[in-house]
Every structure is written in structure tokens, then in C-alpha cells.
Design a protein around this motif. Structure first.
Motif, PDB file in Angstrom:
ATOM      1  N   ILE A   1       1.127  -1.484   0.150  1.00 52.82           N
ATOM      2  CA  ILE A   1       0.209  -0.166   0.549  1.00 52.82           C
ATOM      3  C   ILE A   1       0.658   1.059  -0.192  1.00 52.82           C
ATOM      4  O   ILE A   1       2.160   0.808   0.312  1.00 52.82           O
ATOM      5  N   ARG A   2       0.042   2.245  -0.082  1.00 53.66           N
ATOM      6  CA  ARG A   2       1.090   3.276   0.138  1.00 53.66           C
ATOM      7  C   ARG A   2       0.667   5.102   0.378  1.00 53.66           C
ATOM      8  O   ARG A   2      -0.997   4.740   0.810  1.00 53.66           O
ATOM      9  N   ARG A   3       0.839   5.737   1.273  1.00 52.25           N
ATOM     10  CA  ARG A   3       0.716   6.709   1.939  1.00 52.25           C
ATOM     11  C   ARG A   3       0.707   7.827   0.772  1.00 52.25           C
ATOM     12  O   ARG A   3       1.383   7.618  -0.003  1.00 52.25           O
ATOM     13  N   VAL A   4      -1.019   8.428   0.617  1.00 57.88           N
ATOM     14  CA  VAL A   4      -0.837   9.307   0.091  1.00 57.88           C
ATOM     15  C   VAL A   4      -0.752  10.508   0.722  1.00 57.88           C
ATOM     16  O   VAL A   4      -0.062  11.824  -0.118  1.00 57.88           O
ATOM     17  N   GLY A   5      -0.854  11.099   2.244  1.00 54.26           N
ATOM     18  CA  GLY A   5      -1.056  12.014   2.822  1.00 54.26           C
ATOM     19  C   GLY A   5      -1.337  12.604   3.962  1.00 54.26           C
ATOM     20  O   GLY A   5      -2.205  11.366   4.800  1.00 54.26           O
ATOM     21  N   THR A   6      -1.320  13.956   4.344  1.00 56.42           N
ATOM     22  CA  THR A   6      -2.053  13.996   6.377  1.00 56.42           C
ATOM     23  C   THR A   6      -3.090  14.873   5.431  1.00 56.42           C
ATOM     24  O   THR A   6      -3.401  15.884   4.862  1.00 56.42           O
ATOM     25  N   VAL A   7      -4.345  13.960   6.159  1.00 55.90           N
ATOM     26  CA  VAL A   7      -5.849  15.459   6.154  1.00 55.90           C
ATOM     27  C   VAL A   7      -5.559  14.989   6.899  1.00 55.90           C
ATOM     28  O   VAL A   7      -6.603  13.979   7.850  1.00 55.90           O
ATOM     29  N   ASP A   8      -6.456  16.278   7.955  1.00 59.55           N
ATOM     30  CA  ASP A   8      -7.212  16.970   9.463  1.00 59.55           C
ATOM     31  C   ASP A   8      -5.567  16.027   9.869  1.00 59.55           C
ATOM     32  O   ASP A   8      -6.448  14.710  11.352  1.00 59.55           O
ATOM     33  N   GLY A   9      -4.951  16.218  10.813  1.00 53.86           N
ATOM     34  CA  GLY A   9      -3.553  15.379  11.011  1.00 53.86           C
ATOM     35  C   GLY A   9      -3.796  14.048  11.099  1.00 53.86           C
ATOM     36  O   GLY A   9      -2.579  13.196  11.916  1.00 53.86           O
ATOM     37  N   GLN A  10      -4.198  13.072   9.588  1.00 48.82           N
ATOM     38  CA  GLN A  10      -4.672  11.652   9.837  1.00 48.82           C
ATOM     39  C   GLN A  10      -3.768  11.630   8.686  1.00 48.82           C
ATOM     40  O   GLN A  10      -4.413  11.800   7.328  1.00 48.82           O
ATOM     41  N   GLU A  11      -2.970  10.554   8.559  1.00 47.35           N
ATOM     42  CA  GLU A  11      -2.045   9.575   7.911  1.00 47.35           C
ATOM     43  C   GLU A  11      -3.047   9.015   6.527  1.00 47.35           C
ATOM     44  O   GLU A  11      -3.926   8.377   7.311  1.00 47.35           O
ATOM     45  N   ARG A  12      -3.388   9.097   5.715  1.00 46.62           N
ATOM     46  CA  ARG A  12      -4.279   8.072   4.843  1.00 46.62           C
ATOM     47  C   ARG A  12      -3.400   7.244   3.305  1.00 46.62           C
ATOM     48  O   ARG A  12      -2.523   7.545   3.302  1.00 46.62           O
TER      49      ARG A  12
END
Length: 135
Positions: A58-69
Motif C-alpha cells: 500500500i502507499r501513504r497518500v498524505g495527511t488530512v486533518d492530522g491523519q495519514e491516509r
């Protein structure tokens, strides 16, 4: 030898991420799997998501509202992240190609192996909400 034990919980997390396009964070993965695995802890989810990322599953997409997605689609593609609602959309047809990566590598003297391209802004739904709210 690089033996990795199999885990039903880890396999369930991978299956969940590969079956959705919403790019969930660890909290959502935890909520979705908690009924199926009552002994699941949030720490286990974080550790396994990190493990799956390190193995390239899987891969990390980015952080949104303090949560890694996270994204279960690992083929090269770009993303759009809405700065208002946090929605993440796949942009597979708008990713820098191999030619661009090679060109940048030649220009700056490195060998490019990959690229993560993220567009940020306001999504269609949030633009529509703003337009409807304006008199």
C-alpha cells in the motif's frame, strides 16, 4: 531469510484498502474491522499499515486533518486532496510519465525511481456548497 508471518488482520486491512477508493486513515480502518476482529487495537492497525507500506503493498497518500491516509492502489497515479472536506481523489490519467522523471533526473543529476504528485484545492462538492450558500 526474509520470512514474514501471515496475519488475518493484516490481510483484512490490505483487502479493505484494495477494495475502496476513499483513501482511509487508520481510525477508519480500525472502525471498519473492529466488529470482525473484536480484539483489534488501534496500535495494531498503525503497525500493520506501516508494515504494508514498507513492503510496498500500500502507499501513504498524505495527511488530512492530522491523519495519514492510505491507498491500496500502488500503480503510479496522482491524487487531488480537498483542503475543505479532506476528500482524496485518484487522478490516474494525470501523472508525470517516465519521460518526465528521466528528464528531471538528467537535469538535476539523479536517477528518479518514482514520483508522488498531489494536487490540492477545493473539490466540486465544496465549490457547489459555497456557490449555493452565496446569495
Amino acid at each position: 531469510m526474509n520470512n514474514v508471518r501471515t496475519s488475518k488482520k493484516r490481510d483484512a486491512m490490505l483487502a479493505l484498502l484494495r477494495s475502496t477508493h476513499c483513501h482511509p486513515g487508520a481510525d477508519r480502518v480500525y472502525r471498519e474491522l473492529k466488529l470482525q476482529y473484536p480484539d483489534l487495537s488501534l496500535g495494531t492497525v498503525y503497525r500493520n499499515l506501516n508494515h504494508l507500506c514498507q513492503r510496498g503493498l500500500i502507499r501513504r497518500v498524505g495527511t488530512v486533518d492530522g491523519q495519514e491516509r492510505y491507498d491500496g492502489v500502488i500503480t503510479p497515479h496522482s491524487h487531488f486532496i480537498c483542503d475543505r472536506c479532506g476528500a482524496i481523489l485518484d487522478l490516474p490519467e494525470h501523472s508525470p510519465g517516465r519521460d518526465w522523471l528521466e528528464s528531471v533526473g538528467v537535469q538535476y543529476g539523479f536517477q528518479a525511481e518514482g514520483c508522488e504528485f498531489i494536487v490540492r484545492g477545493v473539490c466540486r462538492d465544496c465549490v457547489g456548497d459555497q456557490t449555493e450558500a452565496d446569495p
